[in-house]
Each structure stands twice: as structure tokens, then as C-alpha cells.
Write a protein that holds these residues in place. Structure first.
Motif, PDB file in Angstrom:
ATOM      1  N   ALA A  94       0.853  -1.202   0.000  1.00 38.05           N
ATOM      2  CA  ALA A  94       0.000   0.000   0.000  1.00 38.05           C
ATOM      3  C   ALA A  94       0.887   1.250   0.000  1.00 38.05           C
ATOM      4  CB  ALA A  94      -0.914  -0.010   1.219  1.00 38.05           C
ATOM      5  N   PRO A  95       0.770   2.089  -1.023  1.00 36.55           N
ATOM      6  CA  PRO A  95       1.656   3.254  -1.125  1.00 36.55           C
ATOM      7  C   PRO A  95       1.427   4.266  -0.001  1.00 36.55           C
ATOM      8  CG  PRO A  95       0.032   3.240  -2.918  1.00 36.55           C
ATOM      9  CD  PRO A  95      -0.171   1.989  -2.139  1.00 36.55           C
ATOM     10  N   GLY A  96       2.543   4.715   0.579  1.00 41.12           N
ATOM     11  CA  GLY A  96       2.484   5.733   1.626  1.00 41.12           C
ATOM     12  C   GLY A  96       2.019   5.235   2.982  1.00 41.12           C
ATOM     13  N   VAL A  97       1.761   3.923   3.088  1.00 42.34           N
ATOM     14  CA  VAL A  97       1.233   3.363   4.331  1.00 42.34           C
ATOM     15  C   VAL A  97       2.305   2.524   5.020  1.00 42.34           C
ATOM     16  CG1 VAL A  97      -0.564   1.940   5.386  1.00 42.34           C
ATOM     17  CG2 VAL A  97      -1.089   3.299   3.346  1.00 42.34           C
ATOM     18  N   ALA A  98       2.663   2.918   6.226  1.00 40.56           N
ATOM     19  CA  ALA A  98       3.581   2.133   7.051  1.00 40.56           C
ATOM     20  C   ALA A  98       2.759   1.085   7.802  1.00 40.56           C
ATOM     21  CB  ALA A  98       4.318   3.045   8.026  1.00 40.56           C
ATOM     22  N   PHE A  99       3.447   0.095   8.378  1.00 36.64           N
ATOM     23  CA  PHE A  99       2.741  -0.982   9.075  1.00 36.64           C
ATOM     24  C   PHE A  99       3.345  -1.180  10.453  1.00 36.64           C
ATOM     25  CE2 PHE A  99       1.560  -5.295  10.193  1.00 36.64           C
ATOM     26  CZ  PHE A  99       0.218  -5.314   9.836  1.00 36.64           C
ATOM     27  N   LEU A 100       2.505  -1.133  11.469  1.00 36.10           N
ATOM     28  CA  LEU A 100       2.914  -1.319  12.865  1.00 36.10           C
ATOM     29  C   LEU A 100       2.847  -2.799  13.211  1.00 36.10           C
ATOM     30  CD1 LEU A 100       3.647   0.062  15.596  1.00 36.10           C
ATOM     31  CD2 LEU A 100       1.188   0.152  16.056  1.00 36.10           C
ATOM     32  N   TYR A 101       4.007  -3.434  13.317  1.00 36.62           N
ATOM     33  CA  TYR A 101       4.052  -4.851  13.659  1.00 36.62           C
ATOM     34  C   TYR A 101       3.883  -5.102  15.150  1.00 36.62           C
ATOM     35  CZ  TYR A 101       5.584  -6.513   9.081  1.00 36.62           C
ATOM     36  OH  TYR A 101       5.649  -6.844   7.754  1.00 36.62           O
ATOM     37  N   ASP A 102       4.406  -4.204  15.974  1.00 38.11           N
ATOM     38  CA  ASP A 102       4.379  -4.444  17.417  1.00 38.11           C
ATOM     39  C   ASP A 102       4.438  -3.120  18.149  1.00 38.11           C
ATOM     40  OD1 ASP A 102       4.602  -6.163  19.819  1.00 38.11           O
ATOM     41  OD2 ASP A 102       6.634  -5.365  19.962  1.00 38.11           O
ATOM     42  N   ILE A 103       3.687  -3.037  19.223  1.00 36.52           N
ATOM     43  CA  ILE A 103       3.777  -1.912  20.155  1.00 36.52           C
ATOM     44  C   ILE A 103       3.361  -2.438  21.509  1.00 36.52           C
ATOM     45  CG2 ILE A 103       1.449  -1.063  19.640  1.00 36.52           C
ATOM     46  CD1 ILE A 103       2.609   1.811  20.092  1.00 36.52           C
ATOM     47  N   GLU A 104       4.127  -2.104  22.517  1.00 33.15           N
ATOM     48  CA  GLU A 104       3.791  -2.611  23.849  1.00 33.15           C
ATOM     49  C   GLU A 104       4.460  -1.769  24.923  1.00 33.15           C
ATOM     50  OE1 GLU A 104       3.577  -6.826  26.268  1.00 33.15           O
ATOM     51  OE2 GLU A 104       4.635  -6.759  24.367  1.00 33.15           O
ATOM     52  N   VAL A 105       3.709  -1.482  25.958  1.00 27.68           N
ATOM     53  CA  VAL A 105       4.235  -0.858  27.166  1.00 27.68           C
ATOM     54  C   VAL A 105       4.713  -1.990  28.064  1.00 27.68           C
ATOM     55  CG1 VAL A 105       3.632   0.487  29.228  1.00 27.68           C
ATOM     56  CG2 VAL A 105       2.728   1.158  26.980  1.00 27.68           C
ATOM     57  N   ILE A 106       5.885  -1.820  28.685  1.00 25.95           N
ATOM     58  CA  ILE A 106       6.411  -2.879  29.542  1.00 25.95           C
ATOM     59  C   ILE A 106       5.464  -3.138  30.713  1.00 25.95           C
ATOM     60  CG2 ILE A 106       8.817  -2.540  28.857  1.00 25.95           C
ATOM     61  CD1 ILE A 106       9.288  -0.994  31.431  1.00 25.95           C
ATOM     62  N   ALA A 107       5.446  -4.383  31.172  1.00 24.45           N
ATOM     63  CA  ALA A 107       4.456  -4.830  32.159  1.00 24.45           C
ATOM     64  C   ALA A 107       4.392  -3.944  33.400  1.00 24.45           C
ATOM     65  CB  ALA A 107       4.738  -6.277  32.551  1.00 24.45           C
ATOM     66  N   GLY A 108       5.500  -3.530  33.942  1.00 20.14           N
ATOM     67  CA  GLY A 108       5.512  -2.744  35.173  1.00 20.14           C
ATOM     68  C   GLY A 108       5.012  -1.317  35.027  1.00 20.14           C
ATOM     69  N   ARG A 109       4.767  -0.873  33.781  1.00 18.97           N
ATOM     70  CA  ARG A 109       4.338   0.507  33.544  1.00 18.97           C
ATOM     71  C   ARG A 109       2.947   0.599  32.938  1.00 18.97           C
ATOM     72  NH1 ARG A 109       8.343   4.499  33.542  1.00 18.97           N
ATOM     73  NH2 ARG A 109       6.506   5.806  33.753  1.00 18.97           N
ATOM     74  N   ARG A 110       2.257  -0.515  32.813  1.00 19.84           N
ATOM     75  CA  ARG A 110       0.911  -0.482  32.226  1.00 19.84           C
ATOM     76  C   ARG A 110      -0.073   0.171  33.192  1.00 19.84           C
ATOM     77  NH1 ARG A 110       1.588  -6.524  30.016  1.00 19.84           N
ATOM     78  NH2 ARG A 110       3.103  -5.958  28.415  1.00 19.84           N
ATOM     79  N   GLY A 111      -1.132   0.757  32.643  1.00 18.32           N
ATOM     80  CA  GLY A 111      -2.159   1.391  33.474  1.00 18.32           C
ATOM     81  C   GLY A 111      -1.848   2.829  33.821  1.00 18.32           C
ATOM     82  N   GLU A 112      -0.787   3.394  33.238  1.00 18.27           N
ATOM     83  CA  GLU A 112      -0.406   4.775  33.517  1.00 18.27           C
ATOM     84  C   GLU A 112      -0.751   5.719  32.363  1.00 18.27           C
ATOM     85  OE1 GLU A 112       3.701   5.188  34.798  1.00 18.27           O
ATOM     86  OE2 GLU A 112       3.687   3.155  35.610  1.00 18.27           O
ATOM     87  N   GLY A 113      -1.469   5.223  31.361  1.00 17.64           N
ATOM     88  CA  GLY A 113      -1.783   6.055  30.202  1.00 17.64           C
ATOM     89  C   GLY A 113      -0.641   6.158  29.212  1.00 17.64           C
ATOM     90  N   LEU A 114       0.326   5.265  29.330  1.00 23.78           N
ATOM     91  CA  LEU A 114       1.502   5.329  28.468  1.00 23.78           C
ATOM     92  C   LEU A 114       1.260   4.743  27.075  1.00 23.78           C
ATOM     93  CD1 LEU A 114       4.187   4.339  31.114  1.00 23.78           C
ATOM     94  CD2 LEU A 114       3.728   6.623  30.193  1.00 23.78           C
ATOM     95  N   GLY A 115       0.281   3.860  26.936  1.00 16.89           N
ATOM     96  CA  GLY A 115       0.012   3.243  25.640  1.00 16.89           C
ATOM     97  C   GLY A 115      -0.358   4.276  24.594  1.00 16.89           C
ATOM     98  N   ARG A 116      -1.251   5.160  24.932  1.00 17.96           N
ATOM     99  CA  ARG A 116      -1.675   6.219  24.007  1.00 17.96           C
ATOM    100  C   ARG A 116      -0.504   7.149  23.694  1.00 17.96           C
ATOM    101  NH1 ARG A 116      -6.395   7.447  22.510  1.00 17.96           N
ATOM    102  NH2 ARG A 116      -7.357   6.345  24.245  1.00 17.96           N
ATOM    103  N   ALA A 117       0.276   7.507  24.703  1.00 18.15           N
ATOM    104  CA  ALA A 117       1.422   8.397  24.500  1.00 18.15           C
ATOM    105  C   ALA A 117       2.480   7.722  23.627  1.00 18.15           C
ATOM    106  CB  ALA A 117       2.017   8.816  25.841  1.00 18.15           C
ATOM    107  N   LEU A 118       2.717   6.440  23.847  1.00 18.63           N
ATOM    108  CA  LEU A 118       3.677   5.705  23.022  1.00 18.63           C
ATOM    109  C   LEU A 118       3.184   5.633  21.583  1.00 18.63           C
ATOM    110  CD1 LEU A 118       6.261   4.067  22.680  1.00 18.63           C
ATOM    111  CD2 LEU A 118       4.983   2.044  23.476  1.00 18.63           C
TER     112      LEU A 118
END
Length: 158
Positions: free
Chosen positions: A87-111
Motif C-alpha cells: 500500500a503506497p504511503g502506508v507504514a505498518f505497525l508490527y508491534d507496540i507494547e508498554v512494559i508490564a511494570g508501567r501499564r495502566g499509567e496512560g503510556l500506551g496512548r502516548a507511546l
């Protein structure tokens, strides 16, 4: 919302991440009924090695570490700047993850926002991803971040 930055992973970080990623990806594929459990981790490692032959230095790939304001690592992401189906101009996100000890802090959206900005900085007009149907948390995050369903695969047990 927390302010995060991203940087390219080091080789040491990438090696540890690839081992963890292969186990997680294999488990998701097995749970989704797409792969047999026997040999799944090895299959995942082989697929990742094909896509990232030079680790974080692989051309047209962003293998990123998310960093918080204090400089501490909070997560990771992997983006292909060229879409796997062309797909032209389209990148693909294979993986995204907040480390286990930092989940629940709103970091997923910021990352996710930091990854989007870095992807845009590298010339992409859009970012696409795949999310397994059982991952309700991720589906909700992506939907609230403006991602729309462009294809959908469904299954019914008989």
C-alpha cells in the motif's frame, strides 16, 4: 497525558525484545487457531529474522524504544515503513507494547502518538496495524486514537 520520546533500540535491547516478541507472537497465533503449538516459537523467530535481518539497523524498519521524561524505557514498537502488501504511503505497525511494570499509567496512548510522529517524520502518510480479536484493550485504544477497520477476518467454531 505523559510525554514520551522514541529512539532506535540498541542491538542488545533488540535481541532481548526479539526473543520475547517471538514467544508472544507464537502464543497469539496459536490462541487464534492459525498455528499449531508445536514449532510455533521457532516459526515466529524465523519470520522475524526474515523481516529484520540486520536487527534495528534493517533498512526501512523502525525498531523503537519508548522513553519517559526521566529517560527510563517504558515500551517498544516496530514499524515497517513499507507496507507488507505494498500500500503506497502506508507504514505498518508490527508491534507496540508498554512494559508490564508501567501499564495502566496512560503510556500506551502516548507511546502510540510518539510512534506515529516518528513514522510521519520518515515520510509515511498513514499507519496500519493488525490486532487480534480477543485483544479488547488494544482495539479500544486504536479506535479511540482514530484507527478505522479497513479489513476484517471472522471465524465461527463449528
Amino acid at each position: 497525558m505523559p510525554v514520551l520520546t522514541v529512539r532506535i533500540m540498541t542491538d542488545v535491547e533488540c535481541d532481548a525484545w526479539l526473543d520475547e516478541l517471538a514467544r508472544e507472537y507464537a502464543e497469539e497465533q496459536v490462541l487464534a487457531g492459525r498455528w499449531a503449538s508445536e514449532g510455533a516459537v521457532e516459526r515466529a523467530k524465523e519470520e522475524n529474522a526474515e523481516l529484520l535481518p540486520d536487527g534495528p539497523a534493517t533498512d526501512r524498519m523502525l525498531v523503537l524504544r519508548g522513553i519517559d521524561e526521566s529517560g527510563a524505557p517504558i515500551g517498544r514498537a516496530w514499524v515497517a515503513l513499507d507496507h507488507p502488501r505494498g500500500a503506497p504511503g502506508v507504514a505498518f505497525l508490527y508491534d507496540i507494547e508498554v512494559i508490564a511494570g508501567r501499564r495502566g499509567e496512560g503510556l500506551g496512548r502516548a507511546l502510540l502518538q510518539a510512534v506515529e510522529a516518528e513514522t510521519r517524520r520518515h515520510g509515511a502518510d498513514a499507519l496500519e496495524l493488525n490486532v487480534f480479536g480477543g485483544n479488547r484493550t488494544a482495539i479500544a485504544l486504536y479506535g479511540s486514537a482514530g484507527y478505522e477497520v479497513v479489513t476484517q477476518q471472522m471465524r465461527k467454531s463449528l
